[in-house]
Scaffold this active site. Sequence first.
Site, short mmCIF file in Angstrom:
data_model
loop_
_atom_site.label_atom_id
_atom_site.label_comp_id
_atom_site.label_asym_id
_atom_site.label_seq_id
_atom_site.Cartn_x
_atom_site.Cartn_y
_atom_site.Cartn_z
CG HIS A 170 -15.99 6.34 2.64
ND1 HIS A 170 -15.54 5.05 2.44
CD2 HIS A 170 -14.88 7.14 2.54
CE1 HIS A 170 -14.22 5.07 2.25
NE2 HIS A 170 -13.80 6.31 2.30
CB CYS A 213 -4.74 14.15 2.15
SG CYS A 213 -5.97 13.82 0.87
CB CYS A 240 -0.88 -0.05 1.25
SG CYS A 240 -1.88 1.40 1.48
CB SER A 300 -12.88 6.33 -0.87
OG SER A 300 -11.70 5.58 -0.81
N1 SAH Z 1 -7.18 9.21 -0.67
C1 SAH Z 1 -7.56 8.00 -1.29
C2 SAH Z 1 -6.52 6.97 -1.06
C3 SAH Z 1 -6.61 6.14 0.13
S1 SAH Z 1 -6.95 6.92 1.66
C4 SAH Z 1 -8.94 7.59 -0.86
O1 SAH Z 1 -9.50 8.21 0.04
O2 SAH Z 1 -9.48 6.68 -1.47
C5 SAH Z 1 -6.66 5.62 2.64
C6 SAH Z 1 -7.77 4.65 2.94
O3 SAH Z 1 -7.85 4.57 4.35
C7 SAH Z 1 -9.17 4.98 2.44
O4 SAH Z 1 -9.76 3.82 1.88
C8 SAH Z 1 -9.89 5.40 3.69
O5 SAH Z 1 -11.22 5.10 3.60
C9 SAH Z 1 -9.19 4.60 4.75
N2 SAH Z 1 -9.25 5.21 6.06
C10 SAH Z 1 -8.97 6.47 6.41
N3 SAH Z 1 -9.16 6.67 7.71
C11 SAH Z 1 -9.59 5.48 8.22
C12 SAH Z 1 -9.96 5.02 9.51
N4 SAH Z 1 -9.89 5.82 10.56
N5 SAH Z 1 -10.34 3.72 9.63
C13 SAH Z 1 -10.36 2.89 8.56
N6 SAH Z 1 -10.02 3.27 7.33
C14 SAH Z 1 -9.64 4.54 7.15
FE1 SF4 Z 2 -7.23 12.13 1.81
FE2 SF4 Z 2 -9.71 11.44 2.53
FE3 SF4 Z 2 -8.08 9.60 1.41
FE4 SF4 Z 2 -7.63 10.53 3.91
S1 SF4 Z 2 -9.37 9.32 3.20
S2 SF4 Z 2 -6.11 10.27 2.32
S3 SF4 Z 2 -8.27 12.71 3.70
S4 SF4 Z 2 -8.89 11.49 0.46
#
Ligand code: SAH
Ligand code: SF4
Length: 358
Positions: A230, A123, A116, A228
């Site tokens: 959500h 960000c 990963c 993502s």
């Molecule tokens: N910025 C991109 C790339 C990955 S971010 C995106 O948002 O898709 C990293 C991943 O970690 C995302 O899938 C996000 O949903 C997840 N993530 C972030 N904070 C988290 C948390 N507190 N618990 C579980 N997953 C989390």
């Molecule tokens: Fe950025 Fe949101 Fe992905 Fe976190 S979950 S890395 S803030 S886009």
Amino acid sequence: MSQLKPSLMDFTQKELTALVKPAFRAKQIYSWLYHNYASTYEEMKNLPKALKEELAEKYIVNPLKIVNKEESSDGTIKYLLELQDGKTMEAVWLKMKDKQLDEAGNTIQEAKYTICVSTQVGCKVGCTFCLTAKGGFTRDLSSAEIVAQVVTLKRDNNHKHNRKINIVYMGMGEPLDNLNNLAKAIEIFKEDEGLCIGAKRQTVSTSGLSTKIDKLGEMDLGVHIAISLHAVDDKLRSELIPMNKAHNINSIIEAVKRFPIDTRKRVMFEYLVIKNKNDDLESAKKLVKLLTDIKAKVNLIYFNPYPGTDYDRPEKKDMLAFQEYLVNHGLLCTIRDSKGIDISAACGQLKEKTQGEI
Ligand code: SAH
Ligand code: SF4
């Protein structure tokens, strides 16, 4: 900020071939970088001293240094990596499948791993559930800084260059917000005489910058995408992911429909499940409706709490009920087992911890 020195890992093989003469030297350098994981010029034994000195003036070899490492009982290793300017970011080594042995103890299949990787320090998207977002945005990673994460982790785990590996762009940062460096890194990973990681082994995860999903699609790199999502309604999604106001759910779904997808594959939708926010069956029902016309696969993720967050981890029974509803309505759905739950699993959490300790 002082000017960062570019790295040899910033170049495709063609670019490197144009840069160093005679041309076969580029092939040798590629082999040192991606087959032997060299991190210094001294290691590159078959290169002339003069060439090494000339290159060393302009380019560094590996721009990353491992500063912290946490290993989980399930084989997940989370790395904190330092860049040339002292900034840090994370990459994670994930064990996806154990090594398979036959009765006599011979290896039938080697263990399978996924890396990963991060694409930015911090960000800009600012998701309210994400620890990376709390520190704001610092800078984009260069292509070499993306590529070097894979090289560094393979080297640290003695993973031979010809062993297969998958890459997910799910670390810190929003990959599509750093599209040019991302695209270049994808190409460098693909190089036959380099790491040779095909596009089908690479998955770009995005919080849903719909116009950039189109741009990535136009580049026709052959990578997979993960969205993502959500949330299933714009009100909650805008609360979780502020930029949803500019790129709403509908615009994302439409962009996904336009994205060039291998017909045998599915688009992954990540759904972070947060207790009492989006874990109800009404949401599951809306999700099924939203994904009707898409060859989709849903990945349910347990929200991973951290000190100071307002959100809670969902109950297992609600997670299972949500999954059951989706499956019963024809959607492929997995629950992401919380790899590395005993370390600092979600993105940004190791960085936060290490800085807190200093
Ligand atoms: N910025 C991109 C790339 C990955 S971010 C995106 O948002 O898709 C990293 C991943 O970690 C995302 O899938 C996000 O949903 C997840 N993530 C972030 N904070 C988290 C948390 N507190 N618990 C579980 N997953 C989390
Ligand atoms: Fe950025 Fe949101 Fe992905 Fe976190 S979950 S890395 S803030 S886009």
